[in-house]
Scaffold this motif. Structure first.
Motif, mmCIF file in Angstrom:
data_model
loop_
_atom_site.group_PDB
_atom_site.id
_atom_site.type_symbol
_atom_site.label_atom_id
_atom_site.label_comp_id
_atom_site.label_asym_id
_atom_site.label_seq_id
_atom_site.Cartn_x
_atom_site.Cartn_y
_atom_site.Cartn_z
ATOM 1 N N MET A 1 163.426 54.309 25.409
ATOM 2 C CA MET A 1 162.899 55.424 24.607
ATOM 3 C C MET A 1 163.703 56.707 24.813
ATOM 4 O O MET A 1 163.781 57.553 23.928
ATOM 5 C CB MET A 1 161.438 55.700 24.972
ATOM 6 C CG MET A 1 160.473 54.762 24.307
ATOM 7 S SD MET A 1 160.418 55.031 22.520
ATOM 8 C CE MET A 1 159.424 53.635 22.033
ATOM 9 N N PHE B 1 160.485 63.171 21.064
ATOM 10 C CA PHE B 1 161.829 62.732 20.689
ATOM 11 C C PHE B 1 162.421 63.695 19.681
ATOM 12 O O PHE B 1 161.946 63.791 18.570
ATOM 13 C CB PHE B 1 161.763 61.343 20.066
ATOM 14 C CG PHE B 1 160.951 60.380 20.864
ATOM 15 C CD1 PHE B 1 159.729 59.936 20.399
ATOM 16 C CD2 PHE B 1 161.401 59.938 22.088
ATOM 17 C CE1 PHE B 1 158.978 59.057 21.141
ATOM 18 C CE2 PHE B 1 160.649 59.047 22.827
ATOM 19 C CZ PHE B 1 159.434 58.609 22.364
ATOM 20 N N SER C 1 162.387 47.688 13.366
ATOM 21 C CA SER C 1 161.779 48.776 14.139
ATOM 22 C C SER C 1 162.605 50.074 14.097
ATOM 23 O O SER C 1 162.745 50.653 13.029
ATOM 24 C CB SER C 1 161.512 48.303 15.568
ATOM 25 O OG SER C 1 160.522 49.113 16.127
ATOM 26 N N MET C 2 163.190 50.520 15.194
ATOM 27 C CA MET C 2 164.029 51.728 15.113
ATOM 28 C C MET C 2 165.136 51.520 14.083
ATOM 29 O O MET C 2 165.509 52.446 13.354
ATOM 30 C CB MET C 2 164.659 52.045 16.474
ATOM 31 C CG MET C 2 163.720 52.671 17.482
ATOM 32 S SD MET C 2 163.102 54.296 16.999
ATOM 33 C CE MET C 2 164.457 55.343 17.517
ATOM 34 N N PHE D 1 150.763 56.055 18.749
ATOM 35 C CA PHE D 1 151.845 55.099 18.965
ATOM 36 C C PHE D 1 152.427 54.587 17.659
ATOM 37 O O PHE D 1 153.619 54.385 17.537
ATOM 38 C CB PHE D 1 151.300 53.925 19.781
ATOM 39 C CG PHE D 1 152.260 52.797 19.898
ATOM 40 C CD1 PHE D 1 153.399 52.938 20.672
ATOM 41 C CD2 PHE D 1 152.045 51.606 19.239
ATOM 42 C CE1 PHE D 1 154.294 51.899 20.791
ATOM 43 C CE2 PHE D 1 152.948 50.567 19.354
ATOM 44 C CZ PHE D 1 154.066 50.717 20.130
ATOM 45 N N GLY E 1 166.458 47.200 17.415
ATOM 46 C CA GLY E 1 165.378 48.101 17.815
ATOM 47 C C GLY E 1 165.675 48.901 19.077
ATOM 48 O O GLY E 1 166.779 48.848 19.625
ATOM 49 N N PHE F 1 165.137 63.334 15.143
ATOM 50 C CA PHE F 1 165.118 62.065 14.424
ATOM 51 C C PHE F 1 165.724 62.234 13.051
ATOM 52 O O PHE F 1 165.749 63.322 12.509
ATOM 53 C CB PHE F 1 163.689 61.551 14.266
ATOM 54 C CG PHE F 1 163.266 60.821 15.475
ATOM 55 C CD1 PHE F 1 163.923 59.657 15.823
ATOM 56 C CD2 PHE F 1 162.275 61.296 16.289
ATOM 57 C CE1 PHE F 1 163.574 58.976 16.953
ATOM 58 C CE2 PHE F 1 161.919 60.619 17.425
ATOM 59 C CZ PHE F 1 162.567 59.458 17.761
ATOM 60 N N HIS G 1 154.516 43.029 16.447
ATOM 61 C CA HIS G 1 155.837 43.675 16.394
ATOM 62 C C HIS G 1 156.829 42.730 17.049
ATOM 63 O O HIS G 1 157.113 42.846 18.249
ATOM 64 C CB HIS G 1 155.728 44.998 17.152
ATOM 65 C CG HIS G 1 156.839 45.958 16.884
ATOM 66 N ND1 HIS G 1 156.982 46.609 15.680
ATOM 67 C CD2 HIS G 1 157.866 46.397 17.656
ATOM 68 C CE1 HIS G 1 158.030 47.407 15.731
ATOM 69 N NE2 HIS G 1 158.592 47.281 16.923
ATOM 70 N N LYS H 1 161.912 43.447 25.243
ATOM 71 C CA LYS H 1 161.174 44.250 24.278
ATOM 72 C C LYS H 1 159.706 44.368 24.704
ATOM 73 O O LYS H 1 159.118 45.425 24.622
ATOM 74 C CB LYS H 1 161.295 43.632 22.895
ATOM 75 C CG LYS H 1 160.644 44.460 21.815
ATOM 76 C CD LYS H 1 161.067 44.028 20.454
ATOM 77 C CE LYS H 1 162.483 44.392 20.150
ATOM 78 N NZ LYS H 1 162.695 45.846 20.000
HETATM 79 C C1 FER Z 1 157.328 54.671 18.991
HETATM 80 C C2 FER Z 1 156.964 53.347 19.003
HETATM 81 C C3 FER Z 1 157.921 52.348 18.837
HETATM 82 C C4 FER Z 1 158.675 54.998 18.805
HETATM 83 C C5 FER Z 1 159.623 53.994 18.640
HETATM 84 C C6 FER Z 1 159.248 52.676 18.652
HETATM 85 C C7 FER Z 1 160.271 56.648 18.639
HETATM 86 C C8 FER Z 1 160.286 51.675 18.495
HETATM 87 C C9 FER Z 1 160.123 50.367 18.717
HETATM 88 C C10 FER Z 1 161.230 49.394 18.543
HETATM 89 O O1 FER Z 1 162.338 49.762 18.128
HETATM 90 O O2 FER Z 1 160.990 48.222 18.804
HETATM 91 O O3 FER Z 1 156.433 55.662 19.141
HETATM 92 O O4 FER Z 1 158.964 56.309 18.786
#
Ligand code: FER
Length: 305
Positions: free
Chosen positions: A160, A24, A200-201, A40, A110, A27, A287, A2
């Motif tokens: 990503m 992306f 996260s995601m 970010f 994530g 979504f 994070h 990560k």
């Molecule tokens: C981003 C920054 C972080 C992003 C996704 C994440 C889709 C995801 C991070 C994770 O899952 O740890 O800009 O865009």
């Protein structure tokens, strides 16, 4: 893993790669994102009143002697939407005997993870759950940890580049995984015994899919939710419906996590509209699994009760 990925993302951002709109597509299951990303971190941090942070007790994430231990089982199911055989890990508590019915928590990973992330990258969900069970702090539940990257190649190496596949996971989850779990495990099948949470995601997915399917999930949790989190007004088009059908909307994010704006925008909307919603700011944390373990520890105690 990560960390490496994150560094790569930061480098991209530093190079101005995401100064404007994200690259992306699709979504939130193809629904438009609305708004722009604040770099970010996605959304800019909104001013909100956070809920109180109470530290988890020492040892909540440490293996304990002399208590009953659950098991973690890797299952395979046929995914109609993806067209492949997919995998998920399932935590079964020691008290699971195939007779009594349990609730189900779907626990998502994530961008750099897969069905093993919670288990192998420091989440220790089995240990946290074993300890909670031993202390009588949770209702009966099993925990399903799927691969949230709904693509034929769902390897974590996708990084990503596979972000869009996370937006497609609701079809696999609702259409194939949930039916598989409910057919093969002794679990309740109503929305009041189904919860979804993730990091996260996976946090963004949980908010999108959980609030987007109020008839399927009564409990929704987002830990350090990523920019795939839909904007609040899209997530909650019907305020009264959420008030009526959702039983828990719970979030946590590290205070030093650049992604916190994704959580505060939702918290602000909920506060403005009188929707019960928790957002804890984990002091000075980034994070990482410190926050996510804390998320699981707390969220698990609040569901199915
Ligand atoms: C981003 C920054 C972080 C992003 C996704 C994440 C889709 C995801 C991070 C994770 O899952 O740890 O800009 O865009």
């Amino acid at each position: 893993m990560k960390k490496v990925l994150f560094t790569a993302v930061l480098a991209l951002v530093a190079a101005g790669a995401s100064a404007q709109e994200p690259n992306f597509p699709a979504f939130g299951g193809g629904r438009p994102m609305g708004g722009g990303f604040g770099g970010f971190g996605g959304q800019q941090q909104t001013n909100v009143k956070f809920d109180e942070y109470k530290a988890a007790p020492q040892g909540f994430d440490q293996e304990r002697d002399g208590i009953k231990k659950g098991t973690v089982k890797l299952i395979e199911y046929e995914s109609e939407s993806v067209g492949t055989t997919r995998k998920a890990n399932v935590y079964l508590p020691a008290s699971y005997d195939g007779k009594k019915k349990f609730g189900v928590l779907y626990l998502l990973h994530g961008i750099g993870g897969d069905e093993w992330e919670w288990m192998n990258d420091g989440g220790v969900p089995n240990i946290i759950m074993d300890n909670l069970y031993a202390d009588g702090k949770v209702a009966d539940m099993i925990v399903v940890m799927p691969n949230g990257r709904a693509a034929k190649n769902d390897s974590r190496a996708g990084g990503m580049g596979s972000a869009a596949a996370f937006g497609e996971f609701d079809k696999d989850l609702l259409g194939s995984l949930i039916p598989y779990i409910e057919k093969n495990f002794s679990v309740y099948t109503d929305k009041d015994h189904r919860a979804i949470a993730g990091l996260s995601m996976g946090g963004g997915q949980s908010l999108n899919f959980g609030l987007g399917n109020l008839d399927k999930f009564a409990y929704v949790g987002g830990f350090s939710s990523a920019p795939n989190t839909m904007r609040a007004a899209q997530l909650i088009p019907d305020v009264e419906k959420v008030k009526k059908e959702n039983k828990l909307l719970w979030m946590v994010c590290g205070g030093a996590d650049g992604l916190i704006g994704n959580s505060t925008q939702l918290k602000a909307f909920c506060d403005e509209n009188g929707i019960p919603c928790t957002l804890i700011n984990y002091p000075d944390e980034g994070h990482n699994f410190v926050v996510w373990k804390y998320g699981l520890y707390n969220f698990a105690q609040l569901i199915f009760k």
